[in-house]
Design an enzyme around this catalytic site. Structure first.
Site, short mmCIF file in Angstrom:
data_model
loop_
_atom_site.label_atom_id
_atom_site.label_comp_id
_atom_site.label_asym_id
_atom_site.label_seq_id
_atom_site.Cartn_x
_atom_site.Cartn_y
_atom_site.Cartn_z
N SER A 373 0.44 -0.78 -0.44
CA SER A 373 -0.29 0.30 0.00
C SER A 373 1.47 1.59 0.01
O SER A 373 1.73 1.43 -0.47
CB SER A 373 -1.36 0.00 1.06
N ASP A 493 -8.82 -5.76 -5.62
CA ASP A 493 -8.37 -4.70 -5.06
C ASP A 493 -8.78 -3.39 -5.23
O ASP A 493 -8.46 -3.42 -6.43
CB ASP A 493 -6.59 -4.58 -4.79
N HIS A 524 -6.54 -5.76 -1.06
CA HIS A 524 -5.22 -5.03 -0.43
C HIS A 524 -5.10 -6.04 0.69
O HIS A 524 -5.12 -5.57 2.03
CB HIS A 524 -6.29 -3.63 0.08
#
Length: 812
Positions: A373, A493, A524
């Site tokens: 991320s 995602d 994610h």
């Protein structure tokens, strides 16, 4: 249950014997033996680590079966010949597979093949044959998704190595856990960055947390895994929640422009910097330590294998100087300042006051970046600078352009489950200097000014791509990348959407570095503790090559593109490319409720839908996004009667596919549309219609705290995507959005006249999807996306000129 291993290096017999000796499976107790059965017994003795006496060893042996009727201890005493069937019958038990439920004692070789475990096919007739089979067994995954050698490591096999360890130990091309994690040295230093983001007249100092092997005190130089995590020093959840933007606002008409890319292209500007601090002295030992970092379990695994691990939250975080400005060049500069220090090219100090320099004297100046991320985003950002010392970046679920995170097609488009978040909100959440009240007092007024500027520049009014967003587009600098890249992303995602990795992969095609891509079926998430894939082993092979220089054929062994199948559990396929230009295309025309092959004449002229709901339904959907999604995609009546979105979307379906089909890349739509106001937007979802038990997009925990990098060390949950218990009628494959005034691109705004038809082209988020025979593809066309776009609930009526609409489907 399927095992997928890509990190096993094939070596010659001389190398196998040398490595078995290095890890003490071959020693004097083996050298004097010739009988393979006797050799096997000694090897087994070395694996039963809990046995301190021969009596316990024999007792433990008889917990295993050699044949359906003979226990292993009894078999070894019987002097019967060792066969491949007996060896692998025992091997499966050593690998933690269960008798009867996972394999039949009478058919161990069949089970090895079914589970996709490596096996030798030549008969085990000699000591050499047995040692070869044992070597391969040590490299083989257990039921819990770790190699058998790692399972033994977790049981304590390498503990006896700790006192003698001065250098890394490699087996099958991968570093082994011979470093004692309980002797790690924890240092804090402050790197001086070439920045003054808080405008206090001094260069920003960045807090860096270091975990390094104790052997570095005796001259060992360690490679570094570096994770740049803005979350590392804490998150301001309440402040972030308070800063969220209202998304229940009306879509507005935008002022037309004739901008081209040159008008909004960001050109970096140099600004005068305060002078560097005057160095008042130098010392080798840090002034500060720490008790516990915010760890990443992949890093934990490598801490016992001769790697150092470094965490830095960067500018504007607790105990560091500066402010947060999400995605700005200053964040990238902050990130690479740590790399430069690790490579010996920048100054750090023992504390923020005394100006006493401390060098990364323990580093071998070879660095890899890791993280998911925002962490993976900064790894990508750092790589695009070409910074010296960065050998590889593992970017997981990483943003490649911040516009593609918070915007889409000229629209404000939130990441999944974060409606109302934006650049200023994220900056607030990670500005952890706020958590030190005395420090925050000094910087609060200036940071508030920065947030005001961010709120203006991010421009939630238009959603256009601009100079601001071009500044935060790492794709502009991909040509500078010198580090080898590993990209990991979830095809489901919808936080960091697949376009981010898709554009990065495409941009890297002509960059002369090694690049690998792994696409999984999750959201994610991290994938380093999954049963079906040897991701940790793959990264061990990769890091051992990149940072230690081991010639283990990592670049050849690891597939260029690895994609998890969406129809079967634990199934992974290798490919040469993703979004390949060589793909063919299926072209569909729109028909009333149908998608028909391009060769079929179209009869229907137009179709329309509304974007307005009664206030009660509108408020209900805002609070129940799952019900909104169900009603959006469902073509029949729901359990409560009439589908409340029947008039608010159009659904077009293909006929049932007569064979399995693989969609590879970006689905392109050509749409002719009119709206009854001088503004409007369209949203699209490509949907798999067909009853099936589908994979969960969130992993299932198979075994809690079952995995560890070594003995008596931090543990992680074993996870896997599993089939849902219930059959579902559909699954969203991919989506896309566009502002009708951004028909040409995200920065040029065109006039839109009410009730006039306009042509536009839309590319949905890239995907890779296995569509089963018997299923239908559906395209859902609508306007307001309750989970993503603004929600104005306006009296908008959209019309499609059906005979001018097409869908192009890329097919592998």
């Amino acid at each position: 249950m399927k095992n997928n291993q890509f990190a096993i290096e094939t070596v010659d017999s001389a190398t196998e014997l040398k490595e078995l000796r290095a890890i003490h499976f071959i020693d004097a107790s083996i050298d004097n033996l010739d009988d393979p059965l006797a050799v096997w017994k000694v090897l087994l003795h070395k694996t039963i680590l809990e046995a301190k006496s021969e009596t316990v060893f024999k007792q433990k042996l008889n917990n295993y079966l050699a044949t359906p009727t003979v226990a292993l201890g009894d078999f070894l005493e019987s002097q019967q010949p060792l066969t491949n069937e007996i060896f692998y019958c025992v091997a499966l038990q050593l690998l933690q597979f269960d008798v009867d439920s996972d394999f039949k004692l009478t058919e161990p070789l069949t089970a090895m093949k079914k589970i996709q475990l490596p096996v030798i096919t030549d008969p085990i007739q000699s000591k050499a044959d047995l040692l070869h089979a044992w070597y391969l067994l040590l490299c083989t995954h257990t039921k819990n998704g770790q190699t058998y050698l790692d399972k033994l490591t977790q049981d304590g096999y390498f503990v006896s190595f700790y006192k003698q360890t001065t250098q890394p130990l490699f087996f099958n091309g991968k570093a082994q856990a011979v470093f004692d994690p309980h002797q790690l040295i924890r240092d804090v230093v402050y790197v001086e960055a070439p920045l003054d983001t808080d405008q206090d007249g001094k260069r920003d100092l960045l807090k860096v947390e270091i975990l390094r092997p104790q052997q570095t005190e005796q001259g060992y130089k360690a490679p570094v895994l570096y994770t740049a995590s803005p979350y590392n020093q804490g998150i301001n959840d309440e402040a972030g929640d308070a800063a969220m933007h209202n998304v229940d606002v009306k879509l507005q008409a935008k002022e037309p422009n004739q901008l081209n890319y040159k008008d909004i292209h960001y050109a970096e500007k140099s600004a005068p910097l305060p002078a560097k601090r005057q160095i008042a002295g130098e010392q080798k030992e840090a002034d500060e330590t720490f008790a516990m970092e915010a760890p990443y379990t992949l890093n934990d695994y490598f801490l016992t294998r001769g790697f150092a691990v470094v965490y830095a939250a960067g500018i504007g975080t607790k105990d560091s100087d500066g402010i947060r400005d999400t995605g700005a060049v200053s964040e990238t500069v902050s990130t690479i300042a740590v790399i430069e220090w690790l490579a010996g090219n920048r100054t750090a100090f023992t504390n923020k006051t005394d100006n006493v320099e401390i060098k990364a004297w323990w580093s071998n100046a070879k660095i890899a970046m890791t993280g998911r991320s925002y962490l993976g985003t900064l790894a990508t950002a750092a790589a695009t600078t070409g910074v010296e010392g960065l050998k590889t970046a593992i970017s997981e679920a990483a943003i490649s352009s911040w516009y593609d995170y918070y915007r889409d097609g000229g629209l404000v488009a939130a990441p999944n489950t974060f409606q109302g978040e934006d650049m200023d909100v994220l900056a607030t959440e990670v500005f952890s200097r706020m958590q030190n009240p005395g420090d925050y007092l000094k910087i609060k007024e200036y940071f508030d000014q920065v947030l005001t500027i961010m709120a203006k520049d991010q421009d939630r009014n238009t959603g256009n791509y601009s100079h601001y967003w071009d500044d935060r587009n790492y794709l502009n600098n991909v040509k500078n990348i010198k580090a080898d890249m590993v990209m990991v992303h979830g095809l489901n995602d919808w936080n960091v959407k697949p376009r981010n990795v898709g554009n990065l992969w495409n941009a890297l095609r002509d960059v002369p570095v090694a690049k690998k891509l792994i696409l999984h079926q999750g959201q994610h998430i991290y994938i380093n503790a999954f049963r079906s894939l040897d991701f940790t082993d793959m990264m061990n092979l990769w890091f051992s090559h990149e940072l230690f220089g081991i010639d283990n054929h990592a670049k050849e062994l690891l597939p260029d593109v690895l994609i998890q199948d969406n129809t079967q559990p634990e199934t992974w396929h290798t490919y040469e490319d993703w979004q390949s230009p060589k793909d063919s295309h299926q072209i569909f025309n729109f028909e009333a409720k149908e998608l028909v092959p391009e060769t079929v004449p179209v009869r229907t002229a137009a179709a329309s839908f509304s974007d307005h709901l009664d206030p009660e339904t509108f408020d209900f959907y805002k609070k129940h996004l799952d019900v909104w999604e169900r009603d959006l995609l469902t073509t029949n009546h729901d359990t409560t009667g009439e589908n409340r979105l029947r008039d608010n979307r159009l659904i077009f379906k293909t006929s049932q596919y007569d064979q399995d089909t693989y969609i590879d890349g970006r689905v392109q739509l050509q749409i002719r549309v009119a709206v009854n106001e001088p503004f409007g937007m369209l949203s699209f979802q490509l949907v798999d219609y067909g009853d099936a038990k589908r994979l969960t997009v969130s992993p299932t925990i198979l075994a809690s705290k079952a995995l560890s990098g070594t003995y008596d060390w931090r543990r992680d949950n074993l996870r896997e995507f599993t089939l849902q218990k219930e059959t579902t009628p559909w699954k969203m494959i991919t989506n896309g959005h566009i502002n009708l005034q951004n028909r040409h691109n995200n920065y040029q705004v065109d006039e839109l006249k009410a009730n006039d038809f306009y042509d536009l082209t839309v590319e949905l988020q890239p995907t890779f999807y296995h569509l089963l025979a018997g299923h239908q593809l559906g395209l859902v066309v609508y306007a307001t996306d309750f989970g993503t776009t603004v929600r104005g609930n306006q009296e908008l009526q959209y019309s499609l000129q059906i005979n001018k609409c097409k869908m192009s489907l890329p097919i592998k």
